[in-house]
Design an enzyme around this catalytic site. Sequence first.
Site, short mmCIF file in Angstrom:
data_model
loop_
_atom_site.label_atom_id
_atom_site.label_comp_id
_atom_site.label_asym_id
_atom_site.label_seq_id
_atom_site.Cartn_x
_atom_site.Cartn_y
_atom_site.Cartn_z
N TYR A 167 -10.21 15.31 -6.63
CA TYR A 167 -9.40 14.64 -7.65
C TYR A 167 -8.65 15.65 -8.51
O TYR A 167 -7.45 15.52 -8.75
CB TYR A 167 -10.31 13.78 -8.53
CG TYR A 167 -9.59 13.03 -9.63
CD1 TYR A 167 -8.84 11.90 -9.35
CD2 TYR A 167 -9.67 13.47 -10.95
CE1 TYR A 167 -8.19 11.21 -10.36
CE2 TYR A 167 -9.03 12.80 -11.97
CZ TYR A 167 -8.29 11.67 -11.67
OH TYR A 167 -7.64 10.99 -12.69
N LYS A 219 -4.49 16.08 -8.90
CA LYS A 219 -3.79 15.97 -10.19
C LYS A 219 -3.13 17.31 -10.57
O LYS A 219 -2.07 17.33 -11.20
CB LYS A 219 -4.75 15.52 -11.27
CG LYS A 219 -5.26 14.09 -11.08
CD LYS A 219 -4.14 13.06 -11.17
CE LYS A 219 -4.68 11.64 -11.16
NZ LYS A 219 -3.62 10.62 -11.32
N ASN A 266 1.67 5.62 -11.50
CA ASN A 266 0.36 5.47 -12.11
C ASN A 266 -0.77 5.28 -11.10
O ASN A 266 -1.93 5.40 -11.46
CB ASN A 266 0.40 4.28 -13.08
CG ASN A 266 -0.97 3.84 -13.54
OD1 ASN A 266 -1.65 4.55 -14.28
ND2 ASN A 266 -1.41 2.67 -13.08
N ASP A 305 0.86 -1.18 0.00
CA ASP A 305 0.00 0.00 0.00
C ASP A 305 0.89 1.23 0.00
O ASP A 305 1.47 1.60 1.03
CB ASP A 305 -0.90 -0.03 1.23
CG ASP A 305 -1.87 1.14 1.28
OD1 ASP A 305 -1.76 2.06 0.43
OD2 ASP A 305 -2.75 1.15 2.16
#
Length: 254
Positions: free
Chosen positions: A159, A163, A94, A67
């Site tokens: 989110y 990013k 990723n 993790d």
Amino acid sequence: MKKLVDLTGRRALVTGGSRGVGAATARLLAQAGADVAISYRSRDDEARVTLEQLREHGGDCLAVRGDLTESSAVDALFDELGARWGGLDIVVGNHGIWPPEDVALADMSDDRWSTTLRVTLDSIFRLCRRAAQHLNDDGRLVLVASTAAQRGEAFHGDYAASKGAMVSLVKGLCVELAPRGITVNAVAPGWIDTEMAHPAFESGRREAIARSIPIGRIATADDIAGPIVFLCSTLARHVTGEILNVNGGAVLVG
């Protein structure tokens, strides 16, 4: 005939590598001749299948479970790869999450915000920190960002923020690592036909989403893997600090 992209002798790590974009990228790296390690959190069966596919190309390949939101897991991953290979030439970050539920920022809980940033940004910071220590000179670091980083995403502010911060991280880290010949870049996908996005495709929305993309279709995982591997190759040796849009033109329309 020499391969256009020849990564023979290069050693690569792909996080979130058991499925989706990570698995597609790992397969393409192995096909280009690289030795490939994938990290994954819990999908043992999928990791096993991906590992079998990588080994078909004859390189040294392994899968490491952990993790990566835990600093100890990131450290253990790099320690294991260091003991096995001595160093890395390619790191592809990723892993991350996209909570599918639409939640306005005014209604967003502290838990949702902190969970998204912990999984999608904090763990990438720890990955990049160790990558900066372990990448060989002339190495490649590629992160998977999103079009949401550039134009935001209503009802998914957590989110988009994670990013967006990743994009800023690329811009700064590329300068720090440039003296060693290490390039740092990101790809910014739009919609991808992977498990993470499937909740958004329900109730007929898949067709509507495809129509909203100028090129007229939703990307496959392989569509994203190709540009990632390009950035890992000598073809992109003079490209650093860039965000490569891979979204069928979606970022250009409302």
